[in-house]
Design an enzyme around this catalytic site. Structure first.
Site, PDB file in Angstrom:
ATOM      1  N   TRP A 146       0.680  -1.107   0.130  1.00 19.86           N
ATOM      2  CA  TRP A 146       0.184  -0.363  -0.108  1.00 19.86           C
ATOM      3  C   TRP A 146       0.647   0.830   0.503  1.00 19.86           C
ATOM      4  CZ3 TRP A 146      -4.272  -1.928  -2.220  1.00 19.86           C
ATOM      5  CH2 TRP A 146      -4.892  -2.626  -1.683  1.00 19.86           C
ATOM      6  N   ASP A 147       2.421   1.027   0.575  1.00 20.16           N
ATOM      7  CA  ASP A 147       3.072   2.330   0.679  1.00 20.16           C
ATOM      8  C   ASP A 147       3.249   2.378  -0.557  1.00 20.16           C
ATOM      9  OD1 ASP A 147       3.595   3.463   3.180  1.00 20.16           O
ATOM     10  OD2 ASP A 147       4.655   1.633   3.738  1.00 20.16           O
ATOM     11  N   ILE A 148       3.910   1.955  -1.601  1.00 15.59           N
ATOM     12  CA  ILE A 148       4.007   1.452  -2.319  1.00 15.59           C
ATOM     13  C   ILE A 148       3.238   2.690  -3.958  1.00 15.59           C
ATOM     14  CG2 ILE A 148       4.982   0.625  -5.004  1.00 15.59           C
ATOM     15  CD1 ILE A 148       6.170  -1.937  -2.637  1.00 15.59           C
TER      16      ILE A 148
END
Lengths: 412, 412
Positions: free
Chosen positions: B163-165
């Protein structure tokens, strides 16, 4: 819901599966006029699971909302000629192709011969043109050997198509950067993005490749612990589970205070000689620290745990199934302005998301639901290519194009 | 390596961890002049694992290559004033702030009061300003209950910060869309992107939310099988593993042919009454089909398997650890033009990735390695704010800014 950022930039999307359609959706949500071109009757992703009892795909309609749909016989040269014409029609906010179909008739030089400043973005499996999908790339990243307690011998695949998702947003970014560049310089751009490059470049950015090269070490397989600091899942007294993250020093301090664990943690620090203010030393003692905290969670209900953690501003979250998420979490509801309710033909009314980005000063418009295939064939051929109704009629008669009556869901 | 797409668009990045720094890296790789501002001595992510023996972080240097570094005492008003001035300095290719630090002194209205057309992109945990990280969002998505044979009671976290990516690339996209919009209309933009919105909107786009709402069902937990078609990992005779995907009808046909399995598959179709040309029916029979194919893999070495699968154009990939990947896969080597070799101060020479996107007609420049903190303090203050050497000297003397000698790795 869609924002007007992209000034109805026209993007012709000839695609399948996740990465290219999600890139198109991303562009559409920022105001592009994304026209998805499909084979009459649907492409290879049109019936992907999950499906409604009537057969229409929730996967396809999720990825293809916000777009217009044109149905064309892509096996025939007259059909291919139409796609080329759509992708290279004039105008400063046009001339963009988004595809994951590596076919010669959609090659960049073909488009550039019709419009010198064409922009094409082609998503590939591998850069050499060979096939790869999220799963057959992910297996090579090393992550399955360290996910879920997996190992080299018993790898664990992720269920989230994470590389497809990354590829989609990266592609949308590249397209808009190329459009901005064209606006300034007049130059078009050929963009190619391989799923495997997406994954392996990310390994570099996260330091994973350098770790293997310079330290000659692999990430440990640590189950639900997070890497490099302290964080793990804990069971509560009522059979629920919560995930705790204490990455920063502040998060760690909050967690220790919330769990009334300062004396026990200090004792463990003394016994081990470790300094838990340092994230790496928290990581080193992760098992002992988790064991020390377990009873606090195990003797409280999730509601009690939640109240205390929130009061201390601990970084945490509950585990939920998707139905639980929908039933209980306001972040996935009409109370969250990134969501709206759509009525999708062949599907019914349901919650759907606009762009995750919030732009408070900019009004959003409702997202058009995913259309039946070919719903916009006639209007697009008229509006973009200037064809009149008799020319369009001839294309229908010849079977080169079709309208929504040819959508599989409309078959008796 | 970096492309000149973004015309040295100046982006001031005040950030930590993954999402915002990776967004900044993405912009830098497309030609933005990304100036990362850090606290003197480093922010909370500066020592994230993995670290070199000397202490420098491979994680931080992976995410912050391609940028300039300015070190400022962000606790002092004189330091904050400098960041505001940098983020709102004039010019059509400037006036952009990228941050994940939700602090009042970096709020959009503060910037807009200094530059009316400022663009700010703030990445948050939750949209209400509460903290969340990848792990504490992912637990609510339902994925841990269906990853690696996990369940509601025994969830399995992903190890990839997916999700960060996604957030990073989505943010980079939003910034460039806003810049393009400003170029046309003169208007700035306030952009906010919450990690939880990123995850939950993706669930909508993939059809996962609609499935739960309309079909009232959860995804099954199916281990390494892929969902909705046929695909799974198989063990080879020499103790290796390969991942096979047969999503399209063509991929399935290729697999059956490669494994010489046509008679056995036809027999299973007869016995079950299923039509394996339909992906959903392959999915239904996944266990029986996998069992049927297992012996073919189990009696051949990975090299033999690879030769036959490639000859039949089967969609497959080998499982690898990161060290194996580096040692054996040409896709992660200097043979792949998206990679280059960098010499990073405090780290040494290593393989590093440029943008995953290939733009064959556009020359790439070498990526500057991640700088020591404050390496560009003086040049940025002079170039962007027009400060002369005596004014810069006074800021150093007052401890408001610092140069690379204050980097922790330079301490004796």
């Amino acid at each position: 819901m869609t924002y007007p950022f992209l000034n109805r930039l026209r993007v012709i999307e000839s695609s399948a599966f996740i990465a290219a359609p999600l890139a198109g959706l991303t562009l559409a949500q920022f105001g592009a006029d994304v026209i998805r071109v499909d084979m009459i009757g649907g492409g290879i992703d049109y019936a992907r699971m999950p499906r409604m009892p009537g057969g229409r795909s929730l996967y396809w309609t999720g990825l293809n909302k916000g777009k217009r749909s044109v149905a064309i016989d892509l096996r025939r040269s007259a059909g291919r000629e139409l796609v080329q014409a759509l992708a290279t029609a004039p105008g400063p906010d046009a001339g963009v192709l988004l595809t994951n179909i590596g076919t010669p008739w959609l090659a960049h030089d073909v488009l550039a011969s019709r419009r010198a400043d064409a922009i094409s973005c082609t998503i590939q499996g591998n850069a050499d043109g060979s096939t790869a999908v999220d799963y057959t790339v992910n297996c090579a990243t090393g992550y399955p050997a360290v996910t879920g307690g997996g190992s080299r011998e018993r790898p664990v695949n992720h269920a989230l198509p994470a590389w497809d998702i990354a590829c989609a947003y990266q592609a949308a970014f590249a397209v808009v950067a190329a459009v901005d560049h064209r606006r300034r310089t007049g130059a078009g751009a050929q963009l190619r993005l391989a799923l495997s490059d997406m994954a392996f470049t990310t390994l570099s950015h996260l330091g994973v490749l350098a770790e293997a090269e310079l330290l000659d070490q692999e990430r440990p397989s640590i189950g639900n612990h997070l890497y490099g600091a302290f964080g793990r899942d804990f069971a509560t007294a009522d059979g629920q589970r919560v995930m705790i993250a204490a990455i920063s020093a502040g998060q760690w301090k909050a967690l220790v205070a919330a769990c009334d664990a300062a004396p026990a943690v200090a004792e463990l620090a003394r016994a081990t000689g470790l300094d838990f203010a340092d994230e790496a030393q928290r990581f080193e003692a992760r098992d002992a620290l988790a064991e020390l905290l377990e009873p606090w969670f195990a003797t409280r209900s999730q509601a009690e745990v939640a109240a205390v953690l929130d009061a201390h501003k601990v970084c945490w979250g509950p585990y939920r199934t998707v139905r639980e998420l929908l039933a209980t979490d306001a972040r996935v509801s009409m109370a969250n302005p990134v969501f709206e309710r759509l009525h999708t033909p062949g599907i019914g009314e349901h919650l759907a998301a606009g762009a995750a980005v919030r732009a408070p000063a900019m009004a959003r418009e409702a997202t058009p639901p995913a259309a039946l295939l070919g719903s916009h064939t006639d209007e697009v051929l008229h509006e973009v290519l200037g064809l009149d109704s008799s020319a369009i009629g001839r294309l229908h008669d010849a079977g080169v194009v079709a309208g929504p009556d040819a959508d599989p869901s409309q078959r008796p």
